[in-house]
Design an enzyme around this catalytic site. Structure first.
Site, PDB file in Angstrom:
ATOM      1  N   LYS A  13      48.531  51.267  43.724  1.00  0.00           N
ATOM      2  CA  LYS A  13      47.420  52.303  43.492  1.00  0.00           C
ATOM      3  C   LYS A  13      46.741  52.589  44.950  1.00  0.00           C
ATOM      4  CE  LYS A  13      44.821  49.924  40.727  1.00  0.00           C
ATOM      5  NZ  LYS A  13      45.357  48.551  40.786  1.00  0.00           N
ATOM      6  N   ARG A  88      37.596  50.277  34.540  1.00  0.00           N
ATOM      7  CA  ARG A  88      38.567  49.250  34.226  1.00  0.00           C
ATOM      8  C   ARG A  88      37.939  48.775  32.817  1.00  0.00           C
ATOM      9  NH1 ARG A  88      39.743  47.706  39.958  1.00  0.00           N
ATOM     10  NH2 ARG A  88      41.011  45.656  39.814  1.00  0.00           N
ATOM     11  N   ARG A 127      51.425  40.589  50.012  1.00  0.00           N
ATOM     12  CA  ARG A 127      50.594  41.558  50.634  1.00  0.00           C
ATOM     13  C   ARG A 127      49.876  41.193  51.737  1.00  0.00           C
ATOM     14  NH1 ARG A 127      47.237  45.356  46.326  1.00  0.00           N
ATOM     15  NH2 ARG A 127      45.923  43.528  46.068  1.00  0.00           N
ATOM     16  N   ARG A 155      44.511  38.683  51.167  1.00  0.00           N
ATOM     17  CA  ARG A 155      43.009  38.898  50.511  1.00  0.00           C
ATOM     18  C   ARG A 155      42.833  37.381  49.559  1.00  0.00           C
ATOM     19  NH1 ARG A 155      43.462  44.480  47.401  1.00  0.00           N
ATOM     20  NH2 ARG A 155      42.495  43.078  45.844  1.00  0.00           N
ATOM     21  N   ARG A 166      44.009  38.191  36.991  1.00  0.00           N
ATOM     22  CA  ARG A 166      43.611  39.511  37.365  1.00  0.00           C
ATOM     23  C   ARG A 166      44.725  40.378  36.455  1.00  0.00           C
ATOM     24  NH1 ARG A 166      44.051  40.683  43.235  1.00  0.00           N
ATOM     25  NH2 ARG A 166      43.293  42.753  42.879  1.00  0.00           N
TER      26      ARG A 166
HETATM   27  P1  AMP Z   1      41.145  46.055  43.426  1.00  0.00           P
HETATM   28  O1  AMP Z   1      41.074  45.981  44.992  1.00  0.00           O
HETATM   29  O2  AMP Z   1      40.980  47.168  42.696  1.00  0.00           O
HETATM   30  O3  AMP Z   1      42.196  45.221  42.629  1.00  0.00           O
HETATM   31  O4  AMP Z   1      39.880  45.038  43.256  1.00  0.00           O
HETATM   32  C1  AMP Z   1      39.562  43.721  43.376  1.00  0.00           C
HETATM   33  C2  AMP Z   1      38.429  43.205  42.632  1.00  0.00           C
HETATM   34  O5  AMP Z   1      37.193  44.040  42.693  1.00  0.00           O
HETATM   35  C3  AMP Z   1      38.669  43.037  41.075  1.00  0.00           C
HETATM   36  O6  AMP Z   1      39.431  41.973  40.879  1.00  0.00           O
HETATM   37  C4  AMP Z   1      37.249  42.964  40.732  1.00  0.00           C
HETATM   38  O7  AMP Z   1      36.763  41.639  40.957  1.00  0.00           O
HETATM   39  C5  AMP Z   1      36.517  43.892  41.446  1.00  0.00           C
HETATM   40  N1  AMP Z   1      36.466  45.364  41.170  1.00  0.00           N
HETATM   41  C6  AMP Z   1      37.255  46.488  41.580  1.00  0.00           C
HETATM   42  N2  AMP Z   1      36.841  47.491  40.991  1.00  0.00           N
HETATM   43  C7  AMP Z   1      36.111  47.014  39.865  1.00  0.00           C
HETATM   44  C8  AMP Z   1      35.816  47.847  38.493  1.00  0.00           C
HETATM   45  N3  AMP Z   1      36.001  49.234  38.338  1.00  0.00           N
HETATM   46  N4  AMP Z   1      34.944  47.015  37.743  1.00  0.00           N
HETATM   47  C9  AMP Z   1      34.973  45.753  37.856  1.00  0.00           C
HETATM   48  N5  AMP Z   1      35.583  45.019  38.969  1.00  0.00           N
HETATM   49  C10 AMP Z   1      35.959  45.796  39.893  1.00  0.00           C
END
Ligand code: AMP
Length: 210
Positions: A13, A88, A127, A155, A166
């Site tokens: 994404k 989400r 990654r 990360r 996740r």
């Molecule tokens: P991502 O980079 O989108 O995979 O997000 C990394 C982490 O940020 C996720 O595992 C959540 O802990 C938090 N996070 C990001 N976007 C959201 C969201 N829309 N709702 C809740 N937590 C989020």
């Protein structure tokens, strides 16, 4: 145009959202990126989010909605936005509907980037992110130029046990939102995300008619 990108963590994404943002001239609203910046800068938001992120859990909905509301009210987003990693949860999707209604805007399309779980785990362990530009690479599939390679970072939430958590959270809480948009007659484009970055991008642009 307002577009939501769905896909498990590591489905691509971030990469596809950045390419689409460039092609369509729309800002990408990536809640994960906003939260990571806040953690790095040591802000109050970062302090609230940090523990959830490291554990692979979702940050509480009210925190996320504050971010998204601000981003959508920014002058950059008057013509639309690409959402990456948002919504989400069911309450986030409902809150987004309300923001759209208040602003007199609509959701135009949903793109789902589909990748099997085993492939996700393999991808995420390789990654790496460039802390200076935010660009994302993969040690095997999208190697960085040598001058960048030495400053890349992994990360903390890309470690395998956190990735599996996740993935479970995505399957339980986020994936069901796709049928919600289907019921609302929003066009849903399912893209095979197991191929190369350029092929996936071509398919997404083709599906959107760009
Ligand atoms: P991502 O980079 O989108 O995979 O997000 C990394 C982490 O940020 C996720 O595992 C959540 O802990 C938090 N996070 C990001 N976007 C959201 C969201 N829309 N709702 C809740 N937590 C989020």
């Amino acid at each position: 145009m307002h577009l939501i990108l769905f896909g498990a963590p590591g489905a691509g994404k971030g990469t596809q959202g950045a390419l689409l943002s460039e092609c369509l001239g729309l800002p990408k609203i990536a809640t994960g990126d906003i939260l990571r910046d806040a953690v790095r800068d040591g802000t109050e938001l970062g302090r609230q989010a940090n523990g959830y992120m490291d554990a692979g859990e979702l940050v509480p909905d009210p925190v996320i909605m504050g971010l998204v509301r601000d981003a959508l009210h920014s002058p950059d987003a008057v013509d639309g936005a690409i959402f990456d990693g948002f919504p989400r949860t069911q309450p986030q999707a409902e809150a987004l509907d309300k923001i759209f209604a208040d602003l007199g805007r609509d959701l135009d399309a949903v793109v789902v980037i589909e990748v099997p779980d085993d492939r996700i785990v393999e991808r995420m362990s390789g990654r790496r992110t460039d802390p200076e530009t935010g660009s994302v690479y993969h040690l095997k599939h999208n190697p960085p130029p040598p001058e960048i390679a030495r400053r890349l970072m992994q990360r903390p939430d890309d470690e395998e046990s956190t990735v599996r958590r996740r993935l479970a959270v995505y399957r339980e809480q986020t994936e069901p939102l796709i049928s919600r948009y289907q019921r609302a007659a929003v066009p849903i484009h399912r893209i095979n995300g197991s191929r190369g970055i350029e092929q996936v991008q071509r398919d997404i642009l083709g599906a959107l008619g760009c």
